[in-house]
Scaffold this motif. Sequence first.
Motif, PDB file in Angstrom:
ATOM      1  N   TYR A 153      -9.100   2.507  -6.938  1.00 14.36           N
ATOM      2  CA  TYR A 153     -10.368   3.088  -7.379  1.00 14.36           C
ATOM      3  C   TYR A 153     -11.545   2.431  -6.676  1.00 14.36           C
ATOM      4  O   TYR A 153     -12.513   3.083  -6.283  1.00 14.36           O
ATOM      5  N   PHE A 154     -11.445   1.107  -6.504  1.00 12.95           N
ATOM      6  CA  PHE A 154     -12.551   0.389  -5.872  1.00 12.95           C
ATOM      7  C   PHE A 154     -12.330   0.191  -4.378  1.00 12.95           C
ATOM      8  O   PHE A 154     -12.551  -0.887  -3.859  1.00 12.95           O
ATOM      9  N   GLY A 155     -11.855   1.191  -3.708  1.00 10.66           N
ATOM     10  CA  GLY A 155     -11.984   1.204  -2.263  1.00 10.66           C
ATOM     11  C   GLY A 155     -10.772   0.939  -1.397  1.00 10.66           C
ATOM     12  O   GLY A 155     -10.839   1.157  -0.199  1.00 10.66           O
ATOM     13  N   ALA A 156      -9.637   0.465  -1.943  1.00 15.38           N
ATOM     14  CA  ALA A 156      -8.490   0.242  -1.060  1.00 15.38           C
ATOM     15  C   ALA A 156      -8.000   1.616  -0.615  1.00 15.38           C
ATOM     16  O   ALA A 156      -7.548   2.410  -1.429  1.00 15.38           O
ATOM     17  N   LYS A 157      -8.124   1.898   0.664  1.00 10.02           N
ATOM     18  CA  LYS A 157      -7.899   3.260   1.161  1.00 10.02           C
ATOM     19  C   LYS A 157      -6.439   3.689   1.157  1.00 10.02           C
ATOM     20  O   LYS A 157      -6.125   4.849   1.365  1.00 10.02           O
ATOM     21  N   ILE A 158      -5.546   2.743   0.929  1.00  9.43           N
ATOM     22  CA  ILE A 158      -4.130   3.059   1.097  1.00  9.43           C
ATOM     23  C   ILE A 158      -3.608   4.058   0.045  1.00  9.43           C
ATOM     24  O   ILE A 158      -2.663   4.784   0.289  1.00  9.43           O
ATOM     25  N   LEU A 159      -4.252   4.120  -1.116  1.00  9.43           N
ATOM     26  CA  LEU A 159      -3.760   5.015  -2.178  1.00  9.43           C
ATOM     27  C   LEU A 159      -4.846   5.931  -2.705  1.00  9.43           C
ATOM     28  O   LEU A 159      -6.000   5.518  -2.826  1.00  9.43           O
ATOM     29  N   HIS A 160      -4.460   7.150  -3.088  1.00 11.64           N
ATOM     30  CA  HIS A 160      -5.354   8.077  -3.778  1.00 11.64           C
ATOM     31  C   HIS A 160      -5.804   7.400  -5.092  1.00 11.64           C
ATOM     32  O   HIS A 160      -4.981   6.841  -5.816  1.00 11.64           O
ATOM     33  N   PRO A 161      -7.109   7.437  -5.420  1.00  7.43           N
ATOM     34  CA  PRO A 161      -7.620   6.623  -6.527  1.00  7.43           C
ATOM     35  C   PRO A 161      -6.978   6.866  -7.893  1.00  7.43           C
ATOM     36  O   PRO A 161      -6.875   5.935  -8.688  1.00  7.43           O
ATOM     37  N   THR A 162      -6.524   8.090  -8.200  1.00  3.47           N
ATOM     38  CA  THR A 162      -5.976   8.272  -9.544  1.00  3.47           C
ATOM     39  C   THR A 162      -4.453   8.403  -9.575  1.00  3.47           C
ATOM     40  O   THR A 162      -3.879   8.622 -10.632  1.00  3.47           O
ATOM     41  N   CYS A 163      -3.832   8.238  -8.399  1.00  5.72           N
ATOM     42  CA  CYS A 163      -2.395   8.541  -8.355  1.00  5.72           C
ATOM     43  C   CYS A 163      -1.539   7.573  -9.164  1.00  5.72           C
ATOM     44  O   CYS A 163      -0.414   7.908  -9.509  1.00  5.72           O
ATOM     45  N   ILE A 164      -2.051   6.378  -9.449  1.00  6.28           N
ATOM     46  CA  ILE A 164      -1.237   5.425 -10.196  1.00  6.28           C
ATOM     47  C   ILE A 164      -1.076   5.850 -11.660  1.00  6.28           C
ATOM     48  O   ILE A 164      -0.092   5.521 -12.322  1.00  6.28           O
ATOM     49  N   GLN A 165      -2.051   6.615 -12.178  1.00  7.06           N
ATOM     50  CA  GLN A 165      -2.061   6.912 -13.621  1.00  7.06           C
ATOM     51  C   GLN A 165      -0.765   7.531 -14.161  1.00  7.06           C
ATOM     52  O   GLN A 165      -0.226   7.014 -15.134  1.00  7.06           O
ATOM     53  N   PRO A 166      -0.260   8.624 -13.549  1.00 12.37           N
ATOM     54  CA  PRO A 166       0.979   9.181 -14.131  1.00 12.37           C
ATOM     55  C   PRO A 166       2.142   8.193 -14.083  1.00 12.37           C
ATOM     56  O   PRO A 166       2.908   8.099 -15.054  1.00 12.37           O
ATOM     57  N   ALA A 167       2.260   7.455 -12.994  1.00 10.32           N
ATOM     58  CA  ALA A 167       3.371   6.496 -12.873  1.00 10.32           C
ATOM     59  C   ALA A 167       3.232   5.415 -13.942  1.00 10.32           C
ATOM     60  O   ALA A 167       4.218   5.000 -14.566  1.00 10.32           O
ATOM     61  N   LYS A 168       2.001   4.981 -14.187  1.00 10.30           N
ATOM     62  CA  LYS A 168       1.750   3.961 -15.206  1.00 10.30           C
ATOM     63  C   LYS A 168       2.119   4.497 -16.593  1.00 10.30           C
ATOM     64  O   LYS A 168       2.794   3.826 -17.356  1.00 10.30           O
ATOM     65  N   ARG A 169       1.695   5.729 -16.866  1.00 14.15           N
ATOM     66  CA  ARG A 169       1.986   6.312 -18.188  1.00 14.15           C
ATOM     67  C   ARG A 169       3.483   6.358 -18.469  1.00 14.15           C
ATOM     68  O   ARG A 169       3.921   6.143 -19.575  1.00 14.15           O
ATOM     69  N   HIS A 170       4.264   6.633 -17.425  1.00 10.65           N
ATOM     70  CA  HIS A 170       5.700   6.776 -17.652  1.00 10.65           C
ATOM     71  C   HIS A 170       6.485   5.541 -17.203  1.00 10.65           C
ATOM     72  O   HIS A 170       7.714   5.553 -17.202  1.00 10.65           O
ATOM     73  N   GLY A 171       5.764   4.513 -16.762  1.00  6.78           N
ATOM     74  CA  GLY A 171       6.415   3.247 -16.377  1.00  6.78           C
ATOM     75  C   GLY A 171       7.337   3.375 -15.177  1.00  6.78           C
ATOM     76  O   GLY A 171       8.366   2.704 -15.099  1.00  6.78           O
ATOM     77  N   ILE A 172       6.991   4.228 -14.224  1.00  8.40           N
ATOM     78  CA  ILE A 172       7.859   4.396 -13.044  1.00  8.40           C
ATOM     79  C   ILE A 172       7.320   3.566 -11.873  1.00  8.40           C
ATOM     80  O   ILE A 172       6.176   3.760 -11.451  1.00  8.40           O
ATOM     81  N   PRO A 173       8.120   2.632 -11.366  1.00  7.66           N
ATOM     82  CA  PRO A 173       7.626   1.769 -10.292  1.00  7.66           C
ATOM     83  C   PRO A 173       7.240   2.548  -9.030  1.00  7.66           C
ATOM     84  O   PRO A 173       7.897   3.527  -8.668  1.00  7.66           O
ATOM     85  N   VAL A 174       6.172   2.098  -8.402  1.00  7.20           N
ATOM     86  CA  VAL A 174       5.708   2.715  -7.152  1.00  7.20           C
ATOM     87  C   VAL A 174       5.832   1.657  -6.064  1.00  7.20           C
ATOM     88  O   VAL A 174       5.351   0.532  -6.224  1.00  7.20           O
ATOM     89  N   ARG A 175       6.490   2.006  -4.980  1.00  7.09           N
ATOM     90  CA  ARG A 175       6.664   1.040  -3.898  1.00  7.09           C
ATOM     91  C   ARG A 175       5.935   1.538  -2.661  1.00  7.09           C
ATOM     92  O   ARG A 175       6.114   2.689  -2.266  1.00  7.09           O
ATOM     93  N   LEU A 176       5.092   0.694  -2.071  1.00  7.33           N
ATOM     94  CA  LEU A 176       4.382   1.079  -0.853  1.00  7.33           C
ATOM     95  C   LEU A 176       5.158   0.523   0.328  1.00  7.33           C
ATOM     96  O   LEU A 176       5.411  -0.677   0.398  1.00  7.33           O
ATOM     97  N   LEU A 177       5.541   1.387   1.253  1.00  7.17           N
ATOM     98  CA  LEU A 177       6.389   0.968   2.362  1.00  7.17           C
ATOM     99  C   LEU A 177       5.795   1.425   3.690  1.00  7.17           C
ATOM    100  O   LEU A 177       4.955   2.331   3.730  1.00  7.17           O
ATOM    101  N   ASN A 178       6.274   0.808   4.770  1.00  7.98           N
ATOM    102  CA  ASN A 178       5.742   1.069   6.095  1.00  7.98           C
ATOM    103  C   ASN A 178       6.761   1.828   6.955  1.00  7.98           C
ATOM    104  O   ASN A 178       7.837   1.299   7.259  1.00  7.98           O
ATOM    105  N   THR A 179       6.401   3.052   7.351  1.00  7.21           N
ATOM    106  CA  THR A 179       7.337   3.858   8.158  1.00  7.21           C
ATOM    107  C   THR A 179       7.664   3.180   9.485  1.00  7.21           C
ATOM    108  O   THR A 179       8.752   3.350  10.024  1.00  7.21           O
ATOM    109  N   MET A 180       6.676   2.445  10.030  1.00  3.76           N
ATOM    110  CA  MET A 180       6.888   1.805  11.336  1.00  3.76           C
ATOM    111  C   MET A 180       7.786   0.563  11.205  1.00  3.76           C
ATOM    112  O   MET A 180       8.285   0.051  12.179  1.00  3.76           O
ATOM    113  N   GLU A 181       7.924   0.055   9.991  1.00  4.41           N
ATOM    114  CA  GLU A 181       8.724  -1.156   9.774  1.00  4.41           C
ATOM    115  C   GLU A 181       9.470  -0.993   8.451  1.00  4.41           C
ATOM    116  O   GLU A 181       9.176  -1.663   7.467  1.00  4.41           O
ATOM    117  N   PRO A 182      10.456  -0.097   8.449  1.00  7.58           N
ATOM    118  CA  PRO A 182      11.070   0.300   7.167  1.00  7.58           C
ATOM    119  C   PRO A 182      11.711  -0.836   6.388  1.00  7.58           C
ATOM    120  O   PRO A 182      11.849  -0.744   5.177  1.00  7.58           O
TER     121      PRO A 182
END
Length: 445
Positions: free
Chosen positions: A253-282
Amino acid sequence: MKVMKFGGTSVASAERISHVADLITATDEVKIVVLSAMAGTTNALVEIGHQLMAHHQHEALTILTKLKHKYEAETRLLFPNPQSYDKAWTLVNETFFFLEQICYAESFTLFDEKKILARGELLSTAMMLRHLTDRGVQAIGLPALEYMRTDKQAEPDEGYIRTHLEELISRAPEGTRLFITEGYICRNAFGDIDNLQRGGSDYTATLVGSVLRADEIQIWTDIDGMHNNDPRYVDATRPVRRLHFEEASELAYFGAKILHPTCIQPAKRHGIPVRLLNTMEPSAPGTLISMDTDKDMIKAVSAKDNITMVRVRSSHQLSHWSFIGKVFSVFEHHCIPIDMIASTETSISLTIERSQLPSEVRRGLEQLGTVEEERELTIICVVGDMEWENIGFEAQILKALEEIPVRMISYGGSDYNLSLLVSAADKRRTLLALSRQLFGAACPG
Ligand code: ASP
Ligand code: MG
C-alpha cells in the motif's frame, strides 16, 4: 493445488514464455497459472485508448502497428514450425483485427477502452495455450471473463467468482492438472468488460487462490522477492525472506511496487500463503508472506509519492468529536482515501494521495475551519514487528532522521508500521538514512 502468477516481464518475449512453460510443467501437481500481458502491451493499449479519446486516429494506428510487428516477431520465434505459426498467428491476428476495427470506428467510448485494455491478457494466455499444445502438454483455459467479476462497489464478488470458477474447472476433462487464465481482466456488476486496475493480475491470483483455498499462491516477477528498501534509490538492498500478511499489505500500500496494493487482502482473509519468486532465478527463496513472521525486527522501508497534506483548524463552533467526524465525511463524500492522520484538540492533519487538494473538497472543508495544504510530499513507511512493548525501534527511526525535516509521524495504527511524512525532495536521503540506521549492520533476510 497451487496458483502461479507470472508478470509482464516473465512473459515479455517468446523466450520468456517458453521459460514459463518449462516452469509450469516441471512438476505434476495441479496448478492454475495466471498470466499478465507481455511487458509493454498494457501501456501501449492505454496509450491507444488515450489517442482515440482525443480523436487522434492516426497516432493510435501508429502505436497499434508497432505493437503488431512486435507480436508478429515473437509469434514467429515461439512457433518456429510454419504450420504452428500459421495457427498461432491466425489467433493473435484476430486481436489486431479487432483493435484496428476500434481505431477506424466513428465513435470511441469508455466501454471500448476497457475492451482494448483486456486484449493484452487475452493475447498472452492464447499464446501460452497454443505453445503448450505444441509441446504436447494438456492444459485448459479458464476464461477470466466467465468467472472474474466485481460488484456494484467495484469490489471483487468472491461468491460469484467461486461458483463460476468451480463450474469451469468441473467441466475440464478428468485428470486435468494445468489450467491457464488471464490476470487483470474481469466483468463489472453490469456484465461489461472491466479490469482490476493496473497491476491487477496479482489480485486475480490471490482471488483465485483464496476462493479455491489453494495451498499456496505464487507471484513470479523479475526480482527475488520484496526488498528491504527501494532498489531504485538505495544500493545493497536485500530480499526479506518472511513477512506477515499485515507487513506485506503495508509495504504494497505504501509504495513497494512489486505487489498490487490490495492483493494481499483475500489471501490474508483465508490464511493462504503468498510466495514472491523470481522467474530469472527460480531456485532463489524469494519472500514468503503468511501469518508467521520473524519477530522483533524491522523488515523493510518503502515510499509512496504524490502526497498532499491537508490541515484543517476548527472554527471553534464545533465540538471536537463532531469536527473530526465532519472532516472525514467530506473525504468520504468525494471517495478520497486518507492515509496518515494526526490531530490536536482544535485541528487535524491528514494526507491524501493526490498532487493537490481537489477544489470541491477544499470548499467542503472550508465550511468547517481554515484549510492549509502542502504539496509534493512523500510518505516513508517503516514496516516490521512494531508491537508497542518492543523498545528501541521508534528511537532508531527518529535517530536516522536527525538531519531531515519531518512533517508528520503516524504510529500505532497497526502493530506493523510507522509512517513518516517528508518533503519529496528529501525522499532519497530519508531512505538512505533509514537503511544505514536500520539495516546497516545486519539486513533482515
Ligand atoms: N497487464 C496489466 C498491467 O500492466 C495487469 C498486470 O500486469 O498485472 O497493469
Ligand atoms: Mg505487477
